[in-house]
Design a protein around this motif. Structure first.
Motif, PDB file in Angstrom:
ATOM      1  N   UNK A  47     -15.232   8.514  -2.451  1.00 16.60           N
ATOM      2  CA  UNK A  47     -13.450   9.952  -2.506  1.00 16.60           C
ATOM      3  C   UNK A  47     -13.246   9.149  -0.930  1.00 16.60           C
ATOM      4  N   UNK A  48     -13.950   9.418  -0.134  1.00 22.10           N
ATOM      5  CA  UNK A  48     -13.518   9.325   1.136  1.00 22.10           C
ATOM      6  C   UNK A  48     -13.471   7.440   1.318  1.00 22.10           C
ATOM      7  N   UNK A  49     -12.654   7.018   1.272  1.00 19.27           N
ATOM      8  CA  UNK A  49     -12.626   5.158   1.410  1.00 19.27           C
ATOM      9  C   UNK A  49     -11.289   5.295   2.942  1.00 19.27           C
ATOM     10  N   UNK A  50     -11.645   4.087   4.371  1.00 23.06           N
ATOM     11  CA  UNK A  50     -10.511   4.211   4.425  1.00 23.06           C
ATOM     12  C   UNK A  50      -9.188   3.802   3.766  1.00 23.06           C
ATOM     13  N   UNK A  51      -8.425   4.521   4.773  1.00 19.89           N
ATOM     14  CA  UNK A  51      -6.789   4.483   4.348  1.00 19.89           C
ATOM     15  C   UNK A  51      -6.604   5.270   3.186  1.00 19.89           C
ATOM     16  N   UNK A  52      -7.124   5.764   2.635  1.00 20.46           N
ATOM     17  CA  UNK A  52      -7.269   6.012   0.687  1.00 20.46           C
ATOM     18  C   UNK A  52      -7.119   8.107   1.618  1.00 20.46           C
ATOM     19  N   UNK A  53      -6.117   8.665   0.838  1.00 21.28           N
ATOM     20  CA  UNK A  53      -5.501   9.752   1.624  1.00 21.28           C
ATOM     21  C   UNK A  53      -6.484  10.351   0.577  1.00 21.28           C
ATOM     22  N   UNK A  54      -7.855  11.456   0.967  1.00 26.39           N
ATOM     23  CA  UNK A  54      -8.779  12.299   0.202  1.00 26.39           C
ATOM     24  C   UNK A  54      -7.827  13.001  -1.389  1.00 26.39           C
ATOM     25  N   UNK A  55      -7.080  13.652  -0.610  1.00 25.02           N
ATOM     26  CA  UNK A  55      -6.929  14.245  -2.051  1.00 25.02           C
ATOM     27  C   UNK A  55      -5.862  13.708  -2.582  1.00 25.02           C
ATOM     28  N   UNK A  56      -4.878  12.924  -2.678  1.00 26.71           N
ATOM     29  CA  UNK A  56      -4.354  12.380  -3.261  1.00 26.71           C
ATOM     30  C   UNK A  56      -5.755  10.774  -4.049  1.00 26.71           C
ATOM     31  N   UNK A  57      -6.636  10.673  -3.506  1.00 29.58           N
ATOM     32  CA  UNK A  57      -7.860  10.356  -4.438  1.00 29.58           C
ATOM     33  C   UNK A  57      -8.326  11.310  -4.952  1.00 29.58           C
TER      34      UNK A  57
END
Length: 80
Positions: A47-57
């Protein structure tokens, strides 16, 4: 789903054993993971991929439905 099945079968044929969730990688986790906070904590790296918003994911993950009831059901559908 086809790519996930190919990946699982490739691991199975190359190792002679069923793949683990970790070996299946983050892109396929959404197919079979229970929609719980525990699932997020258990595989936080998915859930902590580069470029992704953690909270949104996390929010989208919890609001979605898995394709399979469990990882075991996924493997059974792969025939392994």
């Amino acid at each position: 789903m086809d790519d996930a099945k190919k990946c699982a079968l490739e691991i199975y044929h190359n190792t002679g054993r069923r793949p683990t969730v970790e070996e299946m990688k983050d892109g396929f986790y959404w197919l079979y993971a229970p929609r719980t906070q525990e699932s997020i904590e258990l595989h936080k790296n998915f859930f902590t991929l580069t470029g992704d918003d953690y909270e949104d994911v996390c929010k989208n993950f919890l609001a979605s439905d898995p394709v399979y009831l469990s990882f075991e059901d996924f493997l059974k559908d792969c025939g392994i």
